[in-house]
Design a protein around this motif. Structure first.
Motif, PDB file in Angstrom:
ATOM      1  N   UNK A 280       0.822  -1.213   0.000  1.00 12.61           N
ATOM      2  CA  UNK A 280       0.000   0.000   0.000  1.00 12.61           C
ATOM      3  C   UNK A 280       0.855   1.261   0.000  1.00 12.61           C
ATOM      4  N   UNK A 281       1.903   1.258   0.803  1.00 13.86           N
ATOM      5  CA  UNK A 281       2.764   2.431   0.899  1.00 13.86           C
ATOM      6  C   UNK A 281       3.372   2.789  -0.452  1.00 13.86           C
ATOM      7  N   UNK A 282       3.707   1.784  -1.244  1.00 16.86           N
ATOM      8  CA  UNK A 282       4.334   2.028  -2.540  1.00 16.86           C
ATOM      9  C   UNK A 282       3.327   2.365  -3.628  1.00 16.86           C
ATOM     10  N   UNK A 283       2.047   2.237  -3.328  1.00 21.68           N
ATOM     11  CA  UNK A 283       1.028   2.477  -4.341  1.00 21.68           C
ATOM     12  C   UNK A 283       0.021   3.540  -3.914  1.00 21.68           C
ATOM     13  N   UNK A 284       0.462   4.452  -3.068  1.00 24.36           N
ATOM     14  CA  UNK A 284      -0.363   5.608  -2.736  1.00 24.36           C
ATOM     15  C   UNK A 284      -1.506   5.350  -1.791  1.00 24.36           C
ATOM     16  N   UNK A 285      -1.421   4.288  -0.975  1.00 19.31           N
ATOM     17  CA  UNK A 285      -2.496   3.972  -0.033  1.00 19.31           C
ATOM     18  C   UNK A 285      -1.929   3.852   1.375  1.00 19.31           C
ATOM     19  N   UNK A 286      -2.822   3.880   2.364  1.00 22.16           N
ATOM     20  CA  UNK A 286      -2.421   3.777   3.756  1.00 22.16           C
ATOM     21  C   UNK A 286      -3.142   2.616   4.430  1.00 22.16           C
ATOM     22  N   UNK A 287      -2.615   2.169   5.577  1.00 24.64           N
ATOM     23  CA  UNK A 287      -3.183   1.016   6.267  1.00 24.64           C
ATOM     24  C   UNK A 287      -3.455   1.316   7.740  1.00 24.64           C
ATOM     25  N   UNK A 288      -4.518   0.706   8.249  1.00 23.50           N
ATOM     26  CA  UNK A 288      -4.845   0.721   9.677  1.00 23.50           C
ATOM     27  C   UNK A 288      -5.062  -0.719  10.120  1.00 23.50           C
ATOM     28  N   UNK A 289      -4.690  -1.030  11.370  1.00 20.08           N
ATOM     29  CA  UNK A 289      -4.714  -2.416  11.858  1.00 20.08           C
ATOM     30  C   UNK A 289      -5.705  -2.552  12.993  1.00 20.08           C
ATOM     31  N   UNK A 290      -6.662  -3.476  12.851  1.00 23.27           N
ATOM     32  CA  UNK A 290      -7.613  -3.825  13.918  1.00 23.27           C
ATOM     33  C   UNK A 290      -7.168  -5.181  14.454  1.00 23.27           C
ATOM     34  N   UNK A 380      -1.776  11.556  -4.343  1.00 26.96           N
ATOM     35  CA  UNK A 380      -1.152  11.183  -3.072  1.00 26.96           C
ATOM     36  C   UNK A 380      -1.530  12.167  -1.966  1.00 26.96           C
ATOM     37  N   UNK A 381      -1.530  13.465  -2.301  1.00 25.44           N
ATOM     38  CA  UNK A 381      -1.882  14.486  -1.306  1.00 25.44           C
ATOM     39  C   UNK A 381      -3.346  14.340  -0.865  1.00 25.44           C
ATOM     40  N   UNK A 382      -4.211  13.971  -1.799  1.00 22.19           N
ATOM     41  CA  UNK A 382      -5.631  13.802  -1.469  1.00 22.19           C
ATOM     42  C   UNK A 382      -5.808  12.664  -0.475  1.00 22.19           C
ATOM     43  N   UNK A 383      -5.071  11.571  -0.660  1.00 21.73           N
ATOM     44  CA  UNK A 383      -5.145  10.443   0.270  1.00 21.73           C
ATOM     45  C   UNK A 383      -4.643  10.868   1.646  1.00 21.73           C
ATOM     46  N   UNK A 384      -3.540  11.608   1.698  1.00 19.49           N
ATOM     47  CA  UNK A 384      -2.982  12.059   2.975  1.00 19.49           C
ATOM     48  C   UNK A 384      -3.984  12.932   3.734  1.00 19.49           C
ATOM     49  N   UNK A 385      -4.625  13.840   3.021  1.00 23.22           N
ATOM     50  CA  UNK A 385      -5.579  14.747   3.675  1.00 23.22           C
ATOM     51  C   UNK A 385      -6.801  13.977   4.177  1.00 23.22           C
ATOM     52  N   UNK A 386      -7.310  13.085   3.351  1.00 22.08           N
ATOM     53  CA  UNK A 386      -8.481  12.312   3.757  1.00 22.08           C
ATOM     54  C   UNK A 386      -8.169  11.425   4.953  1.00 22.08           C
ATOM     55  N   UNK A 387      -6.995  10.815   4.950  1.00 24.50           N
ATOM     56  CA  UNK A 387      -6.608   9.951   6.061  1.00 24.50           C
ATOM     57  C   UNK A 387      -6.511  10.754   7.352  1.00 24.50           C
ATOM     58  N   UNK A 388      -5.863  11.911   7.300  1.00 21.13           N
ATOM     59  CA  UNK A 388      -5.705  12.742   8.497  1.00 21.13           C
ATOM     60  C   UNK A 388      -7.058  13.216   9.031  1.00 21.13           C
ATOM     61  N   UNK A 389      -7.977  13.513   8.132  1.00 20.81           N
ATOM     62  CA  UNK A 389      -9.287  14.009   8.563  1.00 20.81           C
ATOM     63  C   UNK A 389     -10.148  12.894   9.153  1.00 20.81           C
ATOM     64  N   UNK A 390     -10.077  11.690   8.578  1.00 20.96           N
ATOM     65  CA  UNK A 390     -10.953  10.597   9.010  1.00 20.96           C
ATOM     66  C   UNK A 390     -10.396   9.830  10.207  1.00 20.96           C
ATOM     67  N   UNK A 391      -9.074   9.796  10.312  1.00 21.17           N
ATOM     68  CA  UNK A 391      -8.450   9.006  11.383  1.00 21.17           C
ATOM     69  C   UNK A 391      -7.398   9.866  12.090  1.00 21.17           C
ATOM     70  N   UNK A 392      -7.855  10.829  12.872  1.00 19.18           N
ATOM     71  CA  UNK A 392      -6.910  11.771  13.495  1.00 19.18           C
ATOM     72  C   UNK A 392      -6.081  11.162  14.619  1.00 19.18           C
ATOM     73  N   UNK A 393      -6.545  10.073  15.216  1.00 23.77           N
ATOM     74  CA  UNK A 393      -5.834   9.479  16.356  1.00 23.77           C
ATOM     75  C   UNK A 393      -5.333   8.087  15.977  1.00 23.77           C
ATOM     76  N   UNK A 394      -4.125   8.027  15.487  1.00 25.51           N
ATOM     77  CA  UNK A 394      -3.503   6.751  15.137  1.00 25.51           C
ATOM     78  C   UNK A 394      -2.092   6.708  15.700  1.00 25.51           C
ATOM     79  N   UNK A 395      -1.546   5.527  15.818  1.00 28.38           N
ATOM     80  CA  UNK A 395      -0.164   5.384  16.250  1.00 28.38           C
ATOM     81  C   UNK A 395       0.536   4.336  15.398  1.00 28.38           C
ATOM     82  N   UNK A 396       1.829   4.501  15.261  1.00 28.15           N
ATOM     83  CA  UNK A 396       2.624   3.596  14.438  1.00 28.15           C
ATOM     84  C   UNK A 396       3.056   2.394  15.263  1.00 28.15           C
ATOM     85  N   UNK A 397       2.945   1.211  14.690  1.00 25.14           N
ATOM     86  CA  UNK A 397       3.421   0.005  15.375  1.00 25.14           C
ATOM     87  C   UNK A 397       4.663  -0.499  14.658  1.00 25.14           C
TER      88      UNK A 397
END
Length: 433
Positions: A280-290, A380-397
């Motif tokens: 995902x990182x190499x193709x303009x997408x982001x990931x969240x883990x449940x 890429x910028x659109x994905x970054x903005x949408x991710x920040x707006x929809x998931x403001x509280x995340x942490x890196x594992x």
């Protein structure tokens, strides 16, 4: 349904030991409560199942069976309204109750499909999941289906009750998920149709999927290379055409960013998540883990997520094959080795994909002029903005491994992996054909 309290625990523990006569409905409630506790409650849930299987009165036995079916129906209604989808319910049930439990859940989903007119009203993705799960919406009520399942599954009555309690414990204690599709109460006769563009996309993705499946299964390297090359050509055309089409749309790209969930299986779920993240990182997408449910959310533009899913699935198959080929010694069959192998594999694949993205950017500039680069940057910028707006509280594992032999073998295998991500080559002849 709430978790069982300690008073109930001791009450039914004593009742089991003393063989006291207990209302079957109380045994059912108790068994579900113990099943909700997970591994720590399984022994008591099994005892409740044995007591339920010993109910001799036919009328009482049928009554408690029907009540179990109603509880399962209500649990599915609630889960689907809370954002869960059919394949995800089967996925989490497999973790809690194994393959027998997934059969029970599939039957309950079939009953729900009939009640909700899913065949005619559900979104395309929902109906596709039902098809993949081989769900039959014409099998009657959940009570009817469970009765047939119990009579044909070749398990003892106690084991059947135990499986059902595990399924009920799991399905009645699910936390809400983000709603990615309209829930059943919002379906109408207009929910189902897809736009012509998405139908065309589906046909293209079906062709790509077929090519990748053949490439993964063939034993002839030359044939695999030819199939993968053709798949890559189609994916490149698919990605570029979509990007150029989106550029002519007056709507903001940020509105087009979507979220999908991907089921990550055990064992080595973290290593598999890392592989998905690398893709995902190499193709303009982001990931969240449940982590609790082994579900990963991927966030990006639809075309990029289509390619990420295809590439991740293909690399997962390739990594499993490479791991089996490497596991010749006893050391190579240890959990530590295999985990290290897959983590190193995922890291190296990520490096290769990032290198491929740089080469693709350079090729795009040379062959299509500088116009394509800002187009991709804007996406890429659109994905970054949408991710920040929809998931403001995340942490890196972060996670790693300490098995050097496995890590070395994993990186070596990643060097041989076929990266058919669609961004490696950009050729004008592809667009013209």
């Amino acid at each position: 349904m709430s978790r069982i309290d300690l008073d109930s625990f001791f009450k039914y523990s004593r009742a089991t030991n003393a063989r006291e006569v207990v209302d079957p409905n109380e045994l059912l409630d108790s068994g579900i409560g113990f099943a909700q506790l997970g591994p720590s409650g399984k022994d008591m849930a099994r005892l409740m199942a044995e007591r339920l299987s010993a109910v001799n009165d036919t009328e009482r036995a049928r009554s408690v069976h029907d009540r179990a079916a109603r509880i399962l129906d209500e649990a599915l209604d609630t889960a689907f309204e809370n954002g869960w989808q059919p394949a995800e319910l089967v996925h989490v049930t497999r973790q809690c109750a194994g393959s027998d439990g997934t059969a029970v859940m599939a039957e309950a989903i079939g009953s729900h499909a009939a009640r909700s007119s899913a065949d005619s009203h559900a979104p395309d993705s929902w109906r596709h999941q039902l098809f993949e799960l081989q769900v039959d919406s014409a099998g009657g009520t959940t009570a009817d289906r469970l009765a047939r399942w119990r009579s044909h599954n070749r398990r003892s009555s106690a084991q059947s009750w135990f499986t059902l309690l595990l399924v009920l414990g799991c399905s009645t204690w699910l936390l809400p998920l983000e709603k990615l599709l309209p829930p059943p109460t919002r379906w109408t006769s207009h929910t189902r149709p897809a736009s012509p563009a998405r139908v065309a996309d589906s046909k293209m993705l079906t062709r790509i999927r077929g090519l990748l499946a053949k490439a993964e299964s063939t034993q002839f390297p030359a044939e695999a290379e030819a199939l993968s090359t053709k798949a890559q050509d189609l994916m490149t055309r698919y990605a570029i055409d979509s990007a150029l089409l989106d550029e002519g749309d007056s709507r903001g790209l940020e509105r087009d960013v979507v979220t999908r969930r991907i089921m990550v299986s055990n064992p080595y779920s973290k290593a598999k998540l890392l592989l998905l993240h690398s893709v995902c990182e190499a193709n303009g997408a982001k990931t969240l883990w449940k982590k609790k449910y082994l579900l990963a959310s991927v966030i990006g533009l639809p075309v990029d997520l289509d390619l990420c899913e295809l590439l991740y699935t293909s690399l997962l198959v390739q990594s499993a094959r490479a791991l089996d080929e490497a596991a010749e010694s006893a050391t190579a069959r240890t959990r530590s080795y295999r985990n290290a192998f897959l983590i190193a594999y995922a890291h190296r694949v990520g490096e290769r994909l990032r290198e491929a993205r740089k080469r693709a950017t350079a090729a795009a500039t040379q062959q299509h002029g500088s116009a394509l680069v800002p187009i991709m940057t804007k996406r890429s910028d659109a994905v970054d903005r949408a991710f920040a707006a929809r998931y403001p509280s995340t942490r890196t594992i972060t996670f790693g491994s300490d098995n050097a032999e496995g890590s070395y073998a994993g990186r070596a295998a990643a060097e041989r992996a076929d990266l058919t991500g669609g961004r490696e080559r950009i050729d004008k002849s592809d667009l013209a054909s």
